[in-house]
Design a protein around this motif. Structure first.
Motif, PDB file in Angstrom:
ATOM      1  N   ALA A 197      -3.126  -8.590  -1.231  1.00  0.00           N
ATOM      2  CA  ALA A 197      -3.379  -8.088  -2.583  1.00  0.00           C
ATOM      3  C   ALA A 197      -3.330  -6.570  -2.548  1.00  0.00           C
ATOM      4  O   ALA A 197      -3.613  -5.946  -1.522  1.00  0.00           O
ATOM      5  N   ASP A 198      -2.979  -5.983  -3.657  1.00  0.00           N
ATOM      6  CA  ASP A 198      -2.867  -4.532  -3.755  1.00  0.00           C
ATOM      7  C   ASP A 198      -4.215  -3.879  -3.451  1.00  0.00           C
ATOM      8  O   ASP A 198      -5.238  -4.233  -4.050  1.00  0.00           O
ATOM      9  N   PRO A 199      -4.240  -2.918  -2.518  1.00  0.00           N
ATOM     10  CA  PRO A 199      -5.509  -2.236  -2.224  1.00  0.00           C
ATOM     11  C   PRO A 199      -6.035  -1.431  -3.396  1.00  0.00           C
ATOM     12  O   PRO A 199      -7.188  -1.005  -3.388  1.00  0.00           O
ATOM     13  N   ARG A 200      -5.212  -1.219  -4.417  1.00  0.00           N
ATOM     14  CA  ARG A 200      -5.652  -0.511  -5.617  1.00  0.00           C
ATOM     15  C   ARG A 200      -6.371  -1.448  -6.584  1.00  0.00           C
ATOM     16  O   ARG A 200      -6.805  -1.012  -7.651  1.00  0.00           O
ATOM     17  N   SER A 201      -6.452  -2.731  -6.249  1.00  0.00           N
ATOM     18  CA  SER A 201      -6.989  -3.721  -7.176  1.00  0.00           C
ATOM     19  C   SER A 201      -8.144  -4.492  -6.549  1.00  0.00           C
ATOM     20  O   SER A 201      -8.488  -4.305  -5.381  1.00  0.00           O
ATOM     21  N   GLU A 202      -8.688  -5.409  -7.343  1.00  0.00           N
ATOM     22  CA  GLU A 202      -9.741  -6.298  -6.869  1.00  0.00           C
ATOM     23  C   GLU A 202      -9.181  -7.666  -6.496  1.00  0.00           C
ATOM     24  O   GLU A 202      -9.915  -8.647  -6.424  1.00  0.00           O
ATOM     25  N   GLY A 203      -7.882  -7.718  -6.226  1.00  0.00           N
ATOM     26  CA  GLY A 203      -7.227  -8.984  -5.924  1.00  0.00           C
ATOM     27  C   GLY A 203      -7.656  -9.560  -4.593  1.00  0.00           C
ATOM     28  O   GLY A 203      -8.330  -8.919  -3.783  1.00  0.00           O
ATOM     29  N   SER A 204      -7.247 -10.819  -4.364  1.00  0.00           N
ATOM     30  CA  SER A 204      -7.627 -11.498  -3.129  1.00  0.00           C
ATOM     31  C   SER A 204      -6.603 -12.560  -2.771  1.00  0.00           C
ATOM     32  O   SER A 204      -5.753 -12.937  -3.585  1.00  0.00           O
ATOM     33  N   VAL A 205      -6.683 -13.033  -1.534  1.00  0.00           N
ATOM     34  CA  VAL A 205      -5.841 -14.109  -1.028  1.00  0.00           C
ATOM     35  C   VAL A 205      -6.739 -15.104  -0.310  1.00  0.00           C
ATOM     36  O   VAL A 205      -7.596 -14.715   0.490  1.00  0.00           O
ATOM     37  N   ILE A 206      -6.562 -16.385  -0.590  1.00  0.00           N
ATOM     38  CA  ILE A 206      -7.343 -17.444   0.058  1.00  0.00           C
ATOM     39  C   ILE A 206      -6.392 -18.468   0.641  1.00  0.00           C
ATOM     40  O   ILE A 206      -5.497 -18.962  -0.045  1.00  0.00           O
ATOM     41  N   SER A 207      -6.597 -18.793   1.911  1.00  0.00           N
ATOM     42  CA  SER A 207      -5.819 -19.806   2.593  1.00  0.00           C
ATOM     43  C   SER A 207      -6.605 -21.114   2.619  1.00  0.00           C
ATOM     44  O   SER A 207      -7.835 -21.118   2.735  1.00  0.00           O
ATOM     45  N   ALA A 248       0.802  -1.224   0.000  1.00  0.00           N
ATOM     46  CA  ALA A 248       0.000   0.000   0.000  1.00  0.00           C
ATOM     47  C   ALA A 248       0.834   1.273   0.000  1.00  0.00           C
ATOM     48  O   ALA A 248       0.302   2.360  -0.274  1.00  0.00           O
ATOM     49  N   MET A 249       2.128   1.181   0.293  1.00  0.00           N
ATOM     50  CA  MET A 249       2.965   2.382   0.256  1.00  0.00           C
ATOM     51  C   MET A 249       2.879   3.055  -1.108  1.00  0.00           C
ATOM     52  O   MET A 249       2.657   2.390  -2.128  1.00  0.00           O
ATOM     53  N   PRO A 250       3.099   4.362  -1.172  1.00  0.00           N
ATOM     54  CA  PRO A 250       3.007   5.064  -2.458  1.00  0.00           C
ATOM     55  C   PRO A 250       3.997   4.525  -3.482  1.00  0.00           C
ATOM     56  O   PRO A 250       5.094   4.088  -3.143  1.00  0.00           O
ATOM     57  N   ASN A 251       3.592   4.581  -4.729  1.00  0.00           N
ATOM     58  CA  ASN A 251       4.461   4.165  -5.825  1.00  0.00           C
ATOM     59  C   ASN A 251       5.308   5.338  -6.309  1.00  0.00           C
ATOM     60  O   ASN A 251       4.937   6.507  -6.155  1.00  0.00           O
ATOM     61  N   ILE A 252       6.436   4.998  -6.935  1.00  0.00           N
ATOM     62  CA  ILE A 252       7.392   6.002  -7.380  1.00  0.00           C
ATOM     63  C   ILE A 252       7.983   5.558  -8.710  1.00  0.00           C
ATOM     64  O   ILE A 252       8.186   4.366  -8.947  1.00  0.00           O
ATOM     65  N   TYR A 253       8.238   6.505  -9.606  1.00  0.00           N
ATOM     66  CA  TYR A 253       8.850   6.204 -10.902  1.00  0.00           C
ATOM     67  C   TYR A 253       9.542   7.479 -11.380  1.00  0.00           C
ATOM     68  O   TYR A 253       9.748   8.417 -10.588  1.00  0.00           O
ATOM     69  N   PHE A 254       9.868   7.560 -12.653  1.00  0.00           N
ATOM     70  CA  PHE A 254      10.521   8.759 -13.177  1.00  0.00           C
ATOM     71  C   PHE A 254      10.192   8.912 -14.653  1.00  0.00           C
ATOM     72  O   PHE A 254       9.794   7.962 -15.332  1.00  0.00           O
ATOM     73  N   GLY A 255      10.364  10.124 -15.169  1.00  0.00           N
ATOM     74  CA  GLY A 255      10.113  10.382 -16.581  1.00  0.00           C
ATOM     75  C   GLY A 255      10.211  11.858 -16.886  1.00  0.00           C
ATOM     76  O   GLY A 255       9.858  12.709 -16.059  1.00  0.00           O
ATOM     77  N   GLY A 256      10.720  12.180 -18.072  1.00  0.00           N
ATOM     78  CA  GLY A 256      10.829  13.571 -18.487  1.00  0.00           C
ATOM     79  C   GLY A 256      11.686  14.414 -17.575  1.00  0.00           C
ATOM     80  O   GLY A 256      11.448  15.622 -17.427  1.00  0.00           O
TER      81      GLY A 256
END
Length: 582
Positions: A547-557, A491-499
């Protein structure tokens, strides 16, 4: 089966005995239906590899914009029985007829991406079914046909369109008047399907049933292969040159994992044509001299240093990475401790630079740097079985809905646009230029982390095109340096670069620190840097996941008796924006 190098064993004396974790199974993916497919296979006694392949097949149905049997992927596998790590390269290959000028115009200039990706010329020979066959041969426990059942059921009986698929269909709508077959499956009453609608894909169900019955050769020969070649060569948009011989000749390749120590851990991932492991390890290696734990996740300096190490490593990525069957890639040199110390010395702890040159790693041949392109698509999924074996895979068809072409009910990839369009730069050949039979460079970075005792403690990966490397690196730093649980690290912020700018994820705490970051001397821009990270973590002897909170992913045990428990469902709510990576 290929084992970790003696170099790593000497460093950490790892991988000497099986994992002593509690015997539970667990599955994680970017879509709950796919996760459920993996959990179903684990509950039946399937291996981690069986579960991962069931998720790959299910994602073909429910996440058609991102991955599937019409594309390829990379699998990193840990066998708890003999404590070995292996990888399988299922990356797509260019047709034999492909030339370096594939994506240039009559004057030799690179085509615009929007002109290059739709249609037949961008389609590579799909690798996922051959990858699946290799994984099943080596580590499968259930019968081949059993692994197909969840995906066949979803295609036959139908699945509900979710918010992410609705948004991707809407985004691509303007292209689809040229792609009738795609419209026939995913449009209703002349418009893209909306969330909540149930879609069936009987043609895909038929394809899956045929492969389940007759094995992987049924994909690369016969009616399915004919359908693929017909779709590619008869495309109304940019018809391609793939042949039945190209399909019949395709092989998934077992490769040595790329591994290196980081602090008290060993981190392992894919070798080229993936740039994931080498670049992740270069970033971490350049950061090792800095005490990120002491700085912490809330200090802008931590993110400044991460941003500088990122730009430093990507300079080498653009110059040296490509398909090692075609170009010499100095993998060992790129992650050499002395070389990374030399590179890290270029980072000024107080003042940013944006013009890092590529270095000269040991074993490197003279070469020119050239930017390659990947769009933000793809998917990742992970599974651990009752023995403690791990299957960690990133899979893709490249951009949303790949080439937009459909064969046998599934989308065909546009992976060939991951090649660098310009075949030469400054009079020298580009490492990642198009060539017949070659696999394009990728940023996919399925990663497994081992602790100082040799136990695997983390398995993760992400979608996101060239940003995949940073989504994975950020998450690793969150867990290994900042001491966060996996869910919080993702959940931490994402970082990248460009321009020339440092890009930080908009509407996050890091975006709020933009001015503090800019004070180091590089412009900072908040942008949409959505991700789709999935992973599993060993905590107190048992596997959990996130799963990424930005997505609809899931984890099942899955427990010993086959009972299933949803332990993470992502946080994407109705009405919230879907992750920008599909």
């Amino acid at each position: 089966m290929k084992k970790l190098s003696l170099y790593l064993i000497a460093f950490f004396a790892i991988l000497a005995s099986p994992v002593a974790a509690k015997p539970n199974g667990i599955a994680s993916s970017a879509d709950p239906r796919a996760t459920a497919a993996g959990a179903e296979i684990l509950a039946k006694g399937g291996s981690a590899a069986d579960a991962a392949m069931a998720m790959m097949l299910a994602l073909t149905v429910v996440e058609p914009q991102s991955s599937g049997i019409g594309g390829g992927g990379f699998l990193v596998h840990y066998d708890a029985g003999d404590a070995t790590i292996s990888t399988i390269n299922g990356r797509e290959t260019a047709p034999a007829a492909a030339t370096p000028q594939r994506f240039t115009d009559a004057e030799g200039k690179p085509l615009p991406f929007l002109q290059a990706f739709p249609g037949g010329k961008s389609v590579g020979v799909p690798g996922n079914i051959r990858l699946m066959a290799e994984a099943h041969r080596k580590w499968g426990k259930l019968k081949w046909a059993e692994i197909f059942k969840p995906a066949i059921r979803l295609a036959d009986k139908g699945f509900v369109v979710n918010q992410t698929l609705e948004s991707r269909l809407a985004a691509i709508e303007r292209l689809w008047p040229q792609f009738e077959t795609a419209r026939s499956i995913y449009w209703i009453d002349g418009k893209p399907a909306k969330a909540g609608v149930t879609l069936r894909n009987p043609e895909l169900a038929k394809t899956l049933k045929l492969i389940a019955k007759k094995g992987p050769d049924a994909f690369y020969n016969g009616t399915i292969a004919n359908s693929i070649v017909s779709s590619v060569t008869k495309s109304a948009v940019a018809p391609g040159d793939m042949t039945l011989a190209d399909l019949a000749a395709y092989k998934a390749v077992e490769q040595n994992a790329v591994c290196a120590p980081y602090r008290v851990y060993v981190i392992c991932g894919m070798a080229p044509p993936s740039s994931g492991a080498t670049t992740v390890l270069q970033i971490l290696g350049s950061l090792e001299r800095f005490d990120l734990k002491a700085l912490g996740k809330d200090d802008p300096k931590s993110w400044y240093l991460i941003g500088q190490a990122m730009q430093l490593a990507y300079a080498d990525r653009e110059k040296y990475l490509g398909d090692a069957s075609f170009v010499q890639v100095p993998v060992a040199g790129l992650i050499d401790k002395a070389y990374l110390a030399e590179r890290s010395a270029l980072i000024d702890p107080a003042r940013a630079r944006t013009d890092y040159p590529a270095g000269n790693p040991p074993g490197a041949m003279p070469r020119t740097a050239a930017i390659s392109g990947e769009v933000a698509g793809t998917t990742h999924f992970s599974a651990v079985d009752a023995r403690g074996s791990i299957a960690n895979m990133t899979s893709t068809i490249e951009g949303p809905f790949g080439s937009q072409l459909v064969a046998g009910g599934f989308f065909l990839n546009n992976e060939l646009t991951d090649f660098t369009f310009a075949p030469e730069k400054d009079g020298a050949p580009v490492a990642n230029r198009v060539e017949g039979g070659k696999r394009p460079l990728s940023s996919m970075a399925p990663t497994i982390v081992f602790d100082r005792e040799g136990k695997p403690v983390l398995a993760l990966g992400s979608a996101g095109g060239k940003r995949i490397i940073m989504h994975v690196t950020k998450t690793l730093i969150g867990v290994l340096d900042f001491g966060l649980p996996l869910k919080q690290a993702i959940a931490m912020p994402n970082i990248y670069f460009g321009g020339g700018a440092l890009l930080v994820e908009q509407n996050t705490q890091l975006a709020d620190k933009a001015q503090a970051l800019a004070n180091f001397g590089q412009p900072v821009k908040p942008e949409d840097l959505g991700s789709k990270v999935n992973g599993l973590q060993l905590v107190d002897g048992a596997w959990t996941g996130a799963a990424d909170p930005r997505s609809e992913g899931s984890v099942i045990s899955v427990d010993r008796k086959g009972r299933q428990t949803v332990i993470d469902g992502g946080n994407l709510q109705d009405g919230a924006p879907a992750a920008s990576v599909g």
